[in-house]
Design a protein around this motif. Structure first.
Motif, PDB file in Angstrom:
ATOM      1  N   PRO A  12      -3.151  12.071   4.694  1.00  9.63           N
ATOM      2  CA  PRO A  12      -3.392  12.418   3.290  1.00  9.63           C
ATOM      3  C   PRO A  12      -2.442  11.649   2.371  1.00  9.63           C
ATOM      4  O   PRO A  12      -1.380  11.208   2.793  1.00  9.63           O
ATOM      5  N   VAL A  13      -2.832  11.525   1.107  1.00 13.03           N
ATOM      6  CA  VAL A  13      -1.999  10.820   0.131  1.00 13.03           C
ATOM      7  C   VAL A  13      -1.607  11.798  -0.981  1.00 13.03           C
ATOM      8  O   VAL A  13      -2.471  12.436  -1.579  1.00 13.03           O
ATOM      9  N   LEU A  14      -0.317  11.885  -1.217  1.00 13.07           N
ATOM     10  CA  LEU A  14       0.225  12.733  -2.264  1.00 13.07           C
ATOM     11  C   LEU A  14       0.592  11.856  -3.455  1.00 13.07           C
ATOM     12  O   LEU A  14       1.235  10.815  -3.302  1.00 13.07           O
ATOM     13  N   PHE A  15       0.154  12.267  -4.647  1.00 15.25           N
ATOM     14  CA  PHE A  15       0.488  11.566  -5.887  1.00 15.25           C
ATOM     15  C   PHE A  15       1.317  12.505  -6.750  1.00 15.25           C
ATOM     16  O   PHE A  15       0.891  13.628  -7.029  1.00 15.25           O
ATOM     17  N   THR A  16       2.500  12.063  -7.149  1.00 21.29           N
ATOM     18  CA  THR A  16       3.311  12.828  -8.086  1.00 21.29           C
ATOM     19  C   THR A  16       3.845  11.884  -9.155  1.00 21.29           C
ATOM     20  O   THR A  16       4.179  10.733  -8.861  1.00 21.29           O
ATOM     21  N   ALA A  17       3.893  12.374 -10.370  1.00 20.75           N
ATOM     22  CA  ALA A  17       4.403  11.566 -11.479  1.00 20.75           C
ATOM     23  C   ALA A  17       4.809  12.480 -12.623  1.00 20.75           C
ATOM     24  O   ALA A  17       4.211  13.533 -12.825  1.00 20.75           O
ATOM     25  N   ALA A  18       5.805  12.044 -13.341  1.00 16.77           N
ATOM     26  CA  ALA A  18       6.222  12.706 -14.580  1.00 16.77           C
ATOM     27  C   ALA A  18       6.294  11.601 -15.623  1.00 16.77           C
ATOM     28  O   ALA A  18       7.289  10.890 -15.709  1.00 16.77           O
ATOM     29  N   ASP A  22       0.841  -1.193   0.000  1.00 12.65           N
ATOM     30  CA  ASP A  22       0.000   0.000   0.000  1.00 12.65           C
ATOM     31  C   ASP A  22       0.880   1.247   0.000  1.00 12.65           C
ATOM     32  O   ASP A  22       2.033   1.214   0.397  1.00 12.65           O
ATOM     33  N   ARG A  23       0.283   2.362  -0.433  1.00 10.95           N
ATOM     34  CA  ARG A  23       0.953   3.663  -0.497  1.00 10.95           C
ATOM     35  C   ARG A  23       2.235   3.615  -1.322  1.00 10.95           C
ATOM     36  O   ARG A  23       3.250   4.200  -0.984  1.00 10.95           O
ATOM     37  N   SER A  24       2.130   2.908  -2.425  1.00 10.62           N
ATOM     38  CA  SER A  24       3.232   2.807  -3.366  1.00 10.62           C
ATOM     39  C   SER A  24       2.642   2.432  -4.715  1.00 10.62           C
ATOM     40  O   SER A  24       1.757   1.588  -4.788  1.00 10.62           O
ATOM     41  N   PHE A  25       3.112   3.085  -5.792  1.00 11.69           N
ATOM     42  CA  PHE A  25       2.618   2.701  -7.109  1.00 11.69           C
ATOM     43  C   PHE A  25       3.245   1.364  -7.493  1.00 11.69           C
ATOM     44  O   PHE A  25       4.464   1.196  -7.429  1.00 11.69           O
ATOM     45  N   THR A  28       9.200   2.654 -16.523  1.00 11.17           N
ATOM     46  CA  THR A  28      10.079   3.197 -15.482  1.00 11.17           C
ATOM     47  C   THR A  28       9.426   4.403 -14.803  1.00 11.17           C
ATOM     48  O   THR A  28       9.482   4.536 -13.572  1.00 11.17           O
ATOM     49  N   ALA A  29       8.816   5.273 -15.590  1.00  8.84           N
ATOM     50  CA  ALA A  29       8.159   6.457 -15.019  1.00  8.84           C
ATOM     51  C   ALA A  29       7.005   6.050 -14.100  1.00  8.84           C
ATOM     52  O   ALA A  29       6.817   6.657 -13.036  1.00  8.84           O
ATOM     53  N   LEU A  30       6.237   5.037 -14.479  1.00 12.67           N
ATOM     54  CA  LEU A  30       5.133   4.581 -13.627  1.00 12.67           C
ATOM     55  C   LEU A  30       5.670   3.960 -12.338  1.00 12.67           C
ATOM     56  O   LEU A  30       5.126   4.195 -11.255  1.00 12.67           O
ATOM     57  N   LYS A  31       6.736   3.182 -12.448  1.00 10.91           N
ATOM     58  CA  LYS A  31       7.318   2.544 -11.255  1.00 10.91           C
ATOM     59  C   LYS A  31       7.868   3.575 -10.274  1.00 10.91           C
ATOM     60  O   LYS A  31       7.848   3.355  -9.072  1.00 10.91           O
ATOM     61  N   THR A  32       8.403   4.675 -10.804  1.00  6.48           N
ATOM     62  CA  THR A  32       9.026   5.676  -9.933  1.00  6.48           C
ATOM     63  C   THR A  32       8.043   6.791  -9.524  1.00  6.48           C
ATOM     64  O   THR A  32       8.457   7.718  -8.825  1.00  6.48           O
ATOM     65  N   SER A  33       6.807   6.703  -9.944  1.00  5.74           N
ATOM     66  CA  SER A  33       5.806   7.689  -9.517  1.00  5.74           C
ATOM     67  C   SER A  33       5.597   7.544  -8.011  1.00  5.74           C
ATOM     68  O   SER A  33       5.787   6.464  -7.442  1.00  5.74           O
ATOM     69  N   TYR A  34       5.221   8.633  -7.380  1.00  9.88           N
ATOM     70  CA  TYR A  34       5.104   8.651  -5.926  1.00  9.88           C
ATOM     71  C   TYR A  34       3.654   8.599  -5.467  1.00  9.88           C
ATOM     72  O   TYR A  34       2.800   9.312  -6.002  1.00  9.88           O
ATOM     73  N   CYS A  35       3.397   7.773  -4.481  1.00  9.19           N
ATOM     74  CA  CYS A  35       2.106   7.670  -3.814  1.00  9.19           C
ATOM     75  C   CYS A  35       2.398   7.468  -2.342  1.00  9.19           C
ATOM     76  O   CYS A  35       2.825   6.394  -1.940  1.00  9.19           O
ATOM     77  N   GLY A  36       2.229   8.510  -1.561  1.00 11.84           N
ATOM     78  CA  GLY A  36       2.562   8.382  -0.139  1.00 11.84           C
ATOM     79  C   GLY A  36       2.173   9.632   0.624  1.00 11.84           C
ATOM     80  O   GLY A  36       1.406  10.463   0.153  1.00 11.84           O
ATOM     81  N   GLY A  37       2.752   9.778   1.785  1.00 13.84           N
ATOM     82  CA  GLY A  37       2.448  10.911   2.654  1.00 13.84           C
ATOM     83  C   GLY A  37       3.144  12.176   2.213  1.00 13.84           C
ATOM     84  O   GLY A  37       4.002  12.179   1.335  1.00 13.84           O
ATOM     85  N   LEU A  38       2.727  13.272   2.847  1.00 12.34           N
ATOM     86  CA  LEU A  38       3.324  14.591   2.532  1.00 12.34           C
ATOM     87  C   LEU A  38       4.760  14.657   3.014  1.00 12.34           C
ATOM     88  O   LEU A  38       5.148  14.138   3.987  1.00 12.34           O
TER      89      LEU A  38
END
Length: 185
Positions: free
Chosen positions: A85-91, A49-52, A175-185
């Protein structure tokens, strides 16, 4: 056949029909109670959980989740807002990406893509009303740059999807999907 025999047959058929209708209704109403898995539990099988977590490629008859597009790569992140809260960041270097946030029942809570976000970089915060009021007392510097999604469901998952225009970009997008962030602030 006498009238009383016909009446007996008619009553027997009517009673059988009524019992069949009742059994049918009970079976239909209990189906949701007897389903042993849901998209929320299925997403939990792909990683922590809390990980892409990258989902396997979509192949006919071997879909990791229902209704996934085979022209896209997918990553999922299961979360509980009880943990914060859950923060999602991705490039994601794709001409099209999207993210959907779903509640525990698998119903869409929010959906966003790179065109509606106005950016190729995903920066989104999923938060409850109570957590948002606490966060506003001491906001992080980049809060105004985040897309803030206020929701009530405590458990849910996100599905990040990226279009793969050709095999040459598949590894880069993966690689971009694997390194995307899903977690806390």
């Amino acid at each position: 056949m006498t009238l009383s025999t016909r009446m007996t047959w008619a009553i027997s058929l009517l009673a059988t029909f009524c019992v069949a209708v009742i059994v049918h209704i009970l079976v239909v109403l209990t189906i949701p109670l007897n389903v042993v898995h849901s998209a929320y539990t299925d997403v939990g099988s792909f990683g922590p959980d809390r990980s892409f977590n990258l989902l396997p490629d979509v192949k006919p008859g071997e879909e990791p989740l229902p209704a996934l597009d085979p022209a896209m790569k997918h990553a999922s992140c299961r979360f509980s807002l009880a943990d914060g809260p859950v923060l999602f960041t991705a490039a994601v270097p794709s001409p099209f990406w999207s993210i959907g946030v779903f509640n525990e029942a698998g119903e869409a809570v929010y959906s966003l893509n790179n065109r509606t976000a106005g950016s190729d970089i995903l920066s989104m915060l999923v938060i409850t009303s109570e957590q948002l009021s606490i966060l506003r007392e001491n906001p992080p510097e980049d809060l105004d740059e985040l897309i803030v999604i206020e929701t009530n469901p405590m458990n849910g998952f996100a599905l990040l999807r990226a279009f793969v225009p050709g095999n040459f970009q598949s590894g880069e997008i993966e690689t971009a999907l694997k390194t995307s962030y899903c977690g806390g602030l």
